[in-house]
Design a protein around this motif. Structure first.
Motif, PDB file in Angstrom:
ATOM      1  N   ILE A 144       0.838  -1.203   0.000  1.00  0.00           N
ATOM      2  CA  ILE A 144       0.000   0.000   0.000  1.00  0.00           C
ATOM      3  C   ILE A 144       0.873   1.253   0.000  1.00  0.00           C
ATOM      4  CG2 ILE A 144      -1.699   1.288   1.344  1.00  0.00           C
ATOM      5  CD1 ILE A 144      -2.783  -1.380   2.332  1.00  0.00           C
ATOM      6  N   GLU A 145       1.981   1.222   0.742  1.00  0.00           N
ATOM      7  CA  GLU A 145       2.879   2.381   0.808  1.00  0.00           C
ATOM      8  C   GLU A 145       3.399   2.753  -0.587  1.00  0.00           C
ATOM      9  OE1 GLU A 145       3.774   4.328   3.197  1.00  0.00           O
ATOM     10  OE2 GLU A 145       3.337   3.357   5.098  1.00  0.00           O
ATOM     11  N   LYS A 146       3.686   1.745  -1.393  1.00  0.00           N
ATOM     12  CA  LYS A 146       4.218   2.003  -2.737  1.00  0.00           C
ATOM     13  C   LYS A 146       3.188   2.654  -3.653  1.00  0.00           C
ATOM     14  CE  LYS A 146       7.473  -1.880  -2.571  1.00  0.00           C
ATOM     15  NZ  LYS A 146       7.838  -3.210  -3.129  1.00  0.00           N
ATOM     16  N   ASN A 147       1.920   2.438  -3.322  1.00  0.00           N
ATOM     17  CA  ASN A 147       0.861   2.960  -4.186  1.00  0.00           C
ATOM     18  C   ASN A 147      -0.024   3.990  -3.470  1.00  0.00           C
ATOM     19  OD1 ASN A 147       1.114   1.080  -6.650  1.00  0.00           O
ATOM     20  ND2 ASN A 147       0.979  -0.377  -4.954  1.00  0.00           N
ATOM     21  N   LYS A 150      -1.949   6.490  -5.412  1.00  0.00           N
ATOM     22  CA  LYS A 150      -3.160   6.020  -6.086  1.00  0.00           C
ATOM     23  C   LYS A 150      -4.374   6.114  -5.168  1.00  0.00           C
ATOM     24  CE  LYS A 150      -0.753   2.775  -9.163  1.00  0.00           C
ATOM     25  NZ  LYS A 150      -0.634   1.355  -9.593  1.00  0.00           N
ATOM     26  N   ILE A 151      -4.107   6.174  -3.867  1.00  0.00           N
ATOM     27  CA  ILE A 151      -5.200   6.319  -2.904  1.00  0.00           C
ATOM     28  C   ILE A 151      -5.660   7.772  -2.877  1.00  0.00           C
ATOM     29  CG2 ILE A 151      -5.823   6.109  -0.451  1.00  0.00           C
ATOM     30  CD1 ILE A 151      -3.657   3.930  -0.254  1.00  0.00           C
ATOM     31  N   TYR A 152      -4.681   8.700  -2.867  1.00  0.00           N
ATOM     32  CA  TYR A 152      -5.010  10.125  -2.853  1.00  0.00           C
ATOM     33  C   TYR A 152      -3.968  10.868  -3.682  1.00  0.00           C
ATOM     34  CZ  TYR A 152      -6.126  14.783  -1.110  1.00  0.00           C
ATOM     35  OH  TYR A 152      -6.481  16.112  -1.042  1.00  0.00           O
ATOM     36  N   ASP A 153      -4.423  11.578  -4.701  1.00  0.00           N
ATOM     37  CA  ASP A 153      -3.494  12.233  -5.615  1.00  0.00           C
ATOM     38  C   ASP A 153      -3.294  13.704  -5.282  1.00  0.00           C
ATOM     39  OD1 ASP A 153      -5.931  13.211  -6.286  1.00  0.00           O
ATOM     40  OD2 ASP A 153      -5.872  12.583  -8.391  1.00  0.00           O
ATOM     41  N   GLY A 154      -3.735  14.142  -4.113  1.00  0.00           N
ATOM     42  CA  GLY A 154      -3.543  15.535  -3.708  1.00  0.00           C
ATOM     43  C   GLY A 154      -2.329  15.693  -2.821  1.00  0.00           C
ATOM     44  N   ASN A 155      -2.343  16.782  -2.022  1.00  0.00           N
ATOM     45  CA  ASN A 155      -1.230  17.084  -1.123  1.00  0.00           C
ATOM     46  C   ASN A 155      -1.327  16.217   0.133  1.00  0.00           C
ATOM     47  OD1 ASN A 155       0.913  18.331   0.208  1.00  0.00           O
ATOM     48  ND2 ASN A 155      -0.410  19.898   1.091  1.00  0.00           N
ATOM     49  N   ILE A 156      -0.386  15.304   0.306  1.00  0.00           N
ATOM     50  CA  ILE A 156      -0.363  14.431   1.481  1.00  0.00           C
ATOM     51  C   ILE A 156       0.653  14.980   2.475  1.00  0.00           C
ATOM     52  CG2 ILE A 156       0.088  12.114   2.342  1.00  0.00           C
ATOM     53  CD1 ILE A 156      -0.728  11.004  -0.343  1.00  0.00           C
ATOM     54  N   ALA A 157       0.165  15.479   3.622  1.00  0.00           N
ATOM     55  CA  ALA A 157       1.060  15.995   4.666  1.00  0.00           C
ATOM     56  C   ALA A 157       1.561  14.866   5.561  1.00  0.00           C
ATOM     57  CB  ALA A 157       0.328  17.034   5.504  1.00  0.00           C
ATOM     58  N   GLY A 158       0.830  13.752   5.585  1.00  0.00           N
ATOM     59  CA  GLY A 158       1.245  12.612   6.380  1.00  0.00           C
ATOM     60  C   GLY A 158       0.207  11.504   6.286  1.00  0.00           C
ATOM     61  N   HIS A 159       0.636  10.277   6.574  1.00  0.00           N
ATOM     62  CA  HIS A 159      -0.305   9.164   6.567  1.00  0.00           C
ATOM     63  C   HIS A 159       0.242   8.029   7.432  1.00  0.00           C
ATOM     64  CE1 HIS A 159       2.537   7.695   3.538  1.00  0.00           C
ATOM     65  NE2 HIS A 159       2.077   6.471   3.812  1.00  0.00           N
ATOM     66  N   SER A 160      -0.652   7.145   7.843  1.00  0.00           N
ATOM     67  CA  SER A 160      -0.242   5.984   8.635  1.00  0.00           C
ATOM     68  C   SER A 160      -1.186   4.831   8.349  1.00  0.00           C
ATOM     69  CB  SER A 160      -0.254   6.298  10.138  1.00  0.00           C
ATOM     70  OG  SER A 160      -1.563   6.573  10.591  1.00  0.00           O
ATOM     71  N   ILE A 161      -0.627   3.621   8.444  1.00  0.00           N
ATOM     72  CA  ILE A 161      -1.400   2.395   8.232  1.00  0.00           C
ATOM     73  C   ILE A 161      -1.167   1.501   9.452  1.00  0.00           C
ATOM     74  CG2 ILE A 161      -1.724   0.363   6.781  1.00  0.00           C
ATOM     75  CD1 ILE A 161      -0.423   2.006   4.493  1.00  0.00           C
ATOM     76  N   TYR A 162      -2.214   1.078  10.107  1.00  0.00           N
ATOM     77  CA  TYR A 162      -2.019   0.214  11.262  1.00  0.00           C
ATOM     78  C   TYR A 162      -3.200  -0.728  11.429  1.00  0.00           C
ATOM     79  CZ  TYR A 162      -4.950   3.628  13.760  1.00  0.00           C
ATOM     80  OH  TYR A 162      -5.964   4.464  14.131  1.00  0.00           O
ATOM     81  N   GLN A 167      -6.268  -2.536   8.621  1.00  0.00           N
ATOM     82  CA  GLN A 167      -7.636  -2.119   8.385  1.00  0.00           C
ATOM     83  C   GLN A 167      -7.897  -0.639   8.677  1.00  0.00           C
ATOM     84  OE1 GLN A 167      -6.600  -4.205  10.740  1.00  0.00           O
ATOM     85  NE2 GLN A 167      -7.890  -4.192  12.573  1.00  0.00           N
ATOM     86  N   THR A 168      -6.869   0.069   9.173  1.00  0.00           N
ATOM     87  CA  THR A 168      -7.058   1.490   9.469  1.00  0.00           C
ATOM     88  C   THR A 168      -6.036   2.322   8.702  1.00  0.00           C
ATOM     89  OG1 THR A 168      -7.852   0.946  11.695  1.00  0.00           O
ATOM     90  CG2 THR A 168      -7.188   3.223  11.299  1.00  0.00           C
ATOM     91  N   PHE A 169      -6.549   3.333   8.023  1.00  0.00           N
ATOM     92  CA  PHE A 169      -5.692   4.226   7.245  1.00  0.00           C
ATOM     93  C   PHE A 169      -5.988   5.657   7.670  1.00  0.00           C
ATOM     94  CE2 PHE A 169      -5.130   6.815   3.284  1.00  0.00           C
ATOM     95  CZ  PHE A 169      -3.752   6.714   3.192  1.00  0.00           C
ATOM     96  N   ASN A 170      -4.952   6.368   8.105  1.00  0.00           N
ATOM     97  CA  ASN A 170      -5.069   7.779   8.463  1.00  0.00           C
ATOM     98  C   ASN A 170      -4.364   8.632   7.419  1.00  0.00           C
ATOM     99  OD1 ASN A 170      -6.440   7.162  10.793  1.00  0.00           O
ATOM    100  ND2 ASN A 170      -4.662   7.304  12.132  1.00  0.00           N
TER     101      ASN A 170
END
Length: 229
Positions: A144-147, A150-162, A167-170
């Motif tokens: 998921i990190e590599k893509n 493709k999840i969001y094509d805008g400005n990403i200030a930060g994200h996390s998967i846990y 099952q949770t994406f911030n």
């Protein structure tokens, strides 16, 4: 009535008398003298001598069971009392020796080995379950990190998967989003997660921190909590 003990000042015998009587009479030599003096002699007989004079018996005295003590027998009695006290102390110490403590309780060797083997087996089972689950989660996360674009094509200030199954994406962005945009992010994340091997998306939650508020999206729909300014 209470019975007191004293020692005859004449023959050294033990005297038993009513503590209400001011005088006492030795049942052996019939010497009559103050009760207080008999008690004092019994408490401190050392250095005393006994005259062993003969007296006539009286008819108005009360006598109780007594025992004759010569100077020699008194010393023996004192010695016996000391031995008795020391034996009582030894008996208590001996009793304490047999008190069972946690250190005294030793499990049988077979039981110890069995418990050890059970513990090792339990740890092995936990590792056998957790290691593959951890490896699977990390594999999904890496995919998921590599893509993520493709999840969001805008400005990403930060994200996390846990979560155990990712099952949770911030997502944190400075962009403005509407409900459709938030739903689109959720759909894209579920698609990337499915491609990585997790087909079921009903337990997925996407939280988007954007300009204006927070979107929380799951299989029940989109919820928005505006910033309080």
């Amino acid at each position: 009535m209470a019975t007191s003990q004293g020692m005859c000042k004449n023959c050294g015998s033990l005297i038993m008398f009513d503590d209400r009587d001011n005088t006492c009479e030795c049942v052996f030599c019939h010497c009559v003298f103050p009760s207080k003096e008999a008690v004092e002699i019994l408490e401190n007989p050392e250095g005393r001598t006994f005259a062993n004079e003969k007296f006539e018996a009286t008819s108005d005295s009360h006598h109780y069971t007594t025992r004759v003590y010569s100077t020699e027998s008194l010393e023996k009695q004192i010695a016996r009392e000391e031995v008795k006290r020391s034996q009582e102390g030894s008996s208590k110490e001996k009793k304490d020796e047999f008190e069972v403590t946690a250190k005294d309780v030793k499990a049988p060797k077979k039981l110890t080995i069995g418990l050890y083997a059970a513990t090792v087996a339990f740890v092995a089972i936990i590792l056998a379950i957790s290691i593959p689950m951890y490896s699977s989660r990390m594999k999904i996360t890496d995919s998921i990190e590599k893509n993520v674009t493709k999840i969001y094509d805008g400005n990403i200030a930060g994200h996390s998967i846990y979560g155990q199954s990712c099952q949770t994406f911030n997502l944190v962005t400075n962009d403005e989003l509407d409900k459709d945009g938030a739903q689109n992010v959720y759909d894209n994340y579920c698609a990337q997660r499915s491609d990585a091997g997790k087909k079921d998306s009903k337990d997925v939650t996407v939280v988007i921190y954007c300009d204006g508020g927070i979107y929380t999206v799951d299989d029940s729909g989109v919820n928005f909590a505006p910033d309080e300014k």
